[in-house]
Design a protein around this motif. Structure first.
Motif, PDB file in Angstrom:
ATOM      1  N   ALA A 170      20.638  50.940  23.946  1.00 31.99           N
ATOM      2  CA  ALA A 170      20.460  51.166  25.362  1.00 31.99           C
ATOM      3  C   ALA A 170      18.974  51.088  25.813  1.00 31.99           C
ATOM      4  O   ALA A 170      18.711  50.394  26.925  1.00 31.99           O
ATOM      5  N   GLU A 171      18.103  51.967  25.347  1.00 30.85           N
ATOM      6  CA  GLU A 171      16.651  51.947  25.528  1.00 30.85           C
ATOM      7  C   GLU A 171      15.991  50.620  25.269  1.00 30.85           C
ATOM      8  O   GLU A 171      15.215  50.018  26.172  1.00 30.85           O
ATOM      9  N   GLN A 172      16.430  49.780  24.266  1.00 27.12           N
ATOM     10  CA  GLN A 172      15.778  48.469  23.911  1.00 27.12           C
ATOM     11  C   GLN A 172      16.139  47.488  25.109  1.00 27.12           C
ATOM     12  O   GLN A 172      15.575  46.823  25.789  1.00 27.12           O
ATOM     13  N   ILE A 173      17.766  47.539  25.461  1.00 24.55           N
ATOM     14  CA  ILE A 173      17.841  46.615  26.603  1.00 24.55           C
ATOM     15  C   ILE A 173      17.395  47.126  27.800  1.00 24.55           C
ATOM     16  O   ILE A 173      16.989  46.020  28.813  1.00 24.55           O
ATOM     17  N   VAL A 174      17.164  48.074  28.305  1.00 23.84           N
ATOM     18  CA  VAL A 174      16.464  48.665  29.383  1.00 23.84           C
ATOM     19  C   VAL A 174      15.234  48.000  29.455  1.00 23.84           C
ATOM     20  O   VAL A 174      14.632  47.630  30.395  1.00 23.84           O
ATOM     21  N   ALA A 175      14.501  48.103  28.449  1.00 19.83           N
ATOM     22  CA  ALA A 175      13.056  47.598  28.202  1.00 19.83           C
ATOM     23  C   ALA A 175      13.100  46.254  28.511  1.00 19.83           C
ATOM     24  O   ALA A 175      12.139  45.408  29.072  1.00 19.83           O
TER      25      ALA A 175
END
Length: 574
Positions: free
Chosen positions: A166-171
């Motif tokens: 999730a955090e990679q996609i949000v970035a």
């Protein structure tokens, strides 16, 4: 996204399991198991290492390093492929059942032709196992319970795995022109211990660039659906990700709606209906006129419903609506409140990082204090001795002051024996700054005995914390059967904290247990149980569980100043 370390560690662990299933060299299987842990917990991304760098990882010799390099180069390991082919697929499926070892799985296949989890459950109910050595009625019931644990966790991912994705996609999506807001929602935002799929929300005028980017990300393995308002993909780790793009003016309503839970949303919609309003992912509207009353922020939506903003971890319809109406929502503990970690390990026992590396990583996190709690002697495999412990204590004394103002506490993680006894006598325990006591074996004791075992540990004047109290490993091992209300009473009576173990495979205590224990007046310690410097950030997941258990700062002993913590550890002593 997951590091190559995680994939390589899973592969090495699988090979260790395959060796165990075939009755191969136990020493070799253990070596691969230790290497898997070392690779998974290694501080550097192994994809950036050459052959020499791989051999510098603890417990990784030339042979294992060569296999890791083969995997990094080709995406497979020929030897492991051969081992897979030699094992009936059904046996490997059976080994996923908590508490069913590889040899028993092979026995079930050889003797009864059992080749699936469903076959095994049916065979137990038909009493077909009764003639096999080691499969009595109690074992059968334990296996049925373990099958239930396995099925309930099937298809779900540990929170850290989902969070990495999730955090990679949000970035990635936040970097696109036109992105006004982007975050994850759903059960991940509510900090549930396992995640079925990841919900990503974007606020933007145009959805097309975001949908296209998600589809083209390197880790996208399958496109499930591709539209203007919603696109769903499956990553190469098998995790589903759903992306929704909202108009910026609907951001707050959409975030509230897609965060959930379903039960919480039903309650908020009921409040809206009673006020002659309509609540959806696009906003809060007057039912008759359709006039928008609130939509841009969550705070606006809740306020128009007559409520303060409710933190996502509380949104489970467990009394949060009523508490909000009374103005009695808890002021939840946060990760910033944590002053120190009280349960960690080094490579003196089963950790992967040195004492100095662990202290440096803790200092970098800004901790005021930090406890080193390597295992005690009764876990023989860890090879701890009194001499090693005293040498570590001396080394800690030498290191005091070398990590700023951070105070280093010398502690131990004791093993609670079947009768409730501990590894070291009281005169040795008195020399530690802090003692964590945990159950590491004999998980199948009856309810009465295991309850007495835990209570006796609580009553020891040197035990400050009961570590990973239920001993569960999510999806792998169910928790022990104890009279938890009696244990919680004992903790409150003796001034013994219960740990909220932050490791994503444990998250023990569960949020439901935390809620119950708090009502008994228990205090808690949110610890990482780190075995590597890379594990220290896991504390965020323990804090998430604490929040889901409605804990405030004062409920958690490692938010306290060191002087107050020391008074608690002494259990009322001077």
């Amino acid at each position: 996204m997951p590091r190559a370390n995680d994939d390589a560690a899973a592969l090495l662990q699988e090979y260790a399991d395959l060796l165990a299933i075939t009755g191969g060299d136990a020493f070799k299987a253990r070596a691969y198991e230790k290497a898997a842990r070392a690779v998974g917990g290694y501080h550097a991304d192994i994809a950036t290492l050459d052959a020499k760098g791989l051999r510098e990882i603890p417990n990784v010799g030339k042979s294992i390093a060569d296999k890791v390099e083969e995997y990094l180069t080709t995406g497979r390991v020929a030897l492991i492929d051969e081992a897979r082919a030699a094992i009936p697929p059904g046996v490997r499926e059976l080994t996923a059942i908590p508490n069913l070892g590889p040899r028993k799985a092979m026995l079930l296949y050889d003797e009864l032709g059992i080749a699936s989890v469903d076959d095994l459950a049916a065979a137990i109910r038909a009493e077909r196992l009764r003639g096999l050595k080691g499969f009595g009625p109690k074992t059968e019931q334990n296996i049925l319970h373990s099958i239930d644990v396995l099925k309930r966790s099937s298809g779900r991912r540990l929170i850290n795995k989902a969070m990495d994705v999730a955090e990679q996609i949000v970035a990635d999506l936040s970097a696109i022109d036109g992105c006004e807001r982007c975050t994850y929602a759903g059960s991940l935002r509510r900090m549930r211990e396992t995640i079925g799929d990841v919900d990503i929300l974007v606020a933007a005028e145009s959805s097309a660039p975001f949908m296209a980017t998600l589809v083209d990300l390197p880790h996208t393995a399958e496109v499930i659906g591709h539209g203007d308002k919603k696109t769903s993909i499956r990553t190469d780790q098998g995790l589903q990700v759903d992306l929704r793009v909202l108009p910026p003016e609907s951001w707050g309503a959409g975030l509230q709606y897609f965060t959930g839970s379903k039960a919480h949303n039903i309650r908020t919609r009921e409040l809206a209906v009673r006020a002659k309003l309509k609540l959806s992912e696009y906003g809060l509207f007057e039912a008759e006129s359709g006039k928008t009353l609130a939509s841009r922020t969550e705070e606006d939506v809740y306020a128009r419903l007559g409520l303060p903003w409710i933190p996502p971890p509380l949104r489970e319809d467990r009394g949060e609506i009523e508490a909000a109406q009374r103005g009695e929502l808890p002021d939840l503990v946060t990760e910033a409140d944590i002053r120190g970690d009280l349960h960690t390990h080094t490579n003196l026992t089963d950790g992967l990082s040195s004492l100095e590396d662990m202290l440096a990583a803790a200092h970098a996190r800004g901790y005021a204090y930090y406890a080193v709690t390597d295992h005690a002697p009764d876990l023989v495999m860890q090879r701890m001795t009194t001499e090693k412990m005293l040498a570590q204590r001396e080394r800690i004394a030498e290191l005091q002051g070398q990590y700023g103002k951070m105070r280093i506490l010398h502690g131990t993680e004791l093993n609670i024996a079947p009768d409730g006894g501990l590894d070291w006598p009281d005169d040795i325990l008195a020399g530690f700054d802090i003692c964590v006591a945990s159950i590491h074996s004999h998980f199948n004791q009856n309810r009465a005995d295991i309850t007495k075992r835990l209570i006796r540990a609580c009553e020891n004047p040197h035990v400050a914390i009961i570590g990973h109290p239920t001993t569960r490993r999510i999806g792998k091992r169910p928790g022990i059967d104890a009279d938890w209300d009696a244990v919680f009473d004992a903790c409150a009576r003796t001034g013994t904290a219960l740990e909220i173990n932050s490791h994503p495979e444990r998250l023990d205590l569960r949020d439901e247990d935390i809620l119950r224990a708090k009502r008994h007046g228990v205090k808690f310690a949110v610890d990482s149980d780190s075995h590597s410097t890379t594990h220290l950030p896991y504390i965020r997941y323990g804090v998430g569980s604490a929040q889901r258990g409605w804990l405030e700062k004062d409920d958690v002993i490692n938010t306290w100043p060191l002087t107050k913590l020391r008074r608690f550890v002494r259990k009322g002593g001077s």
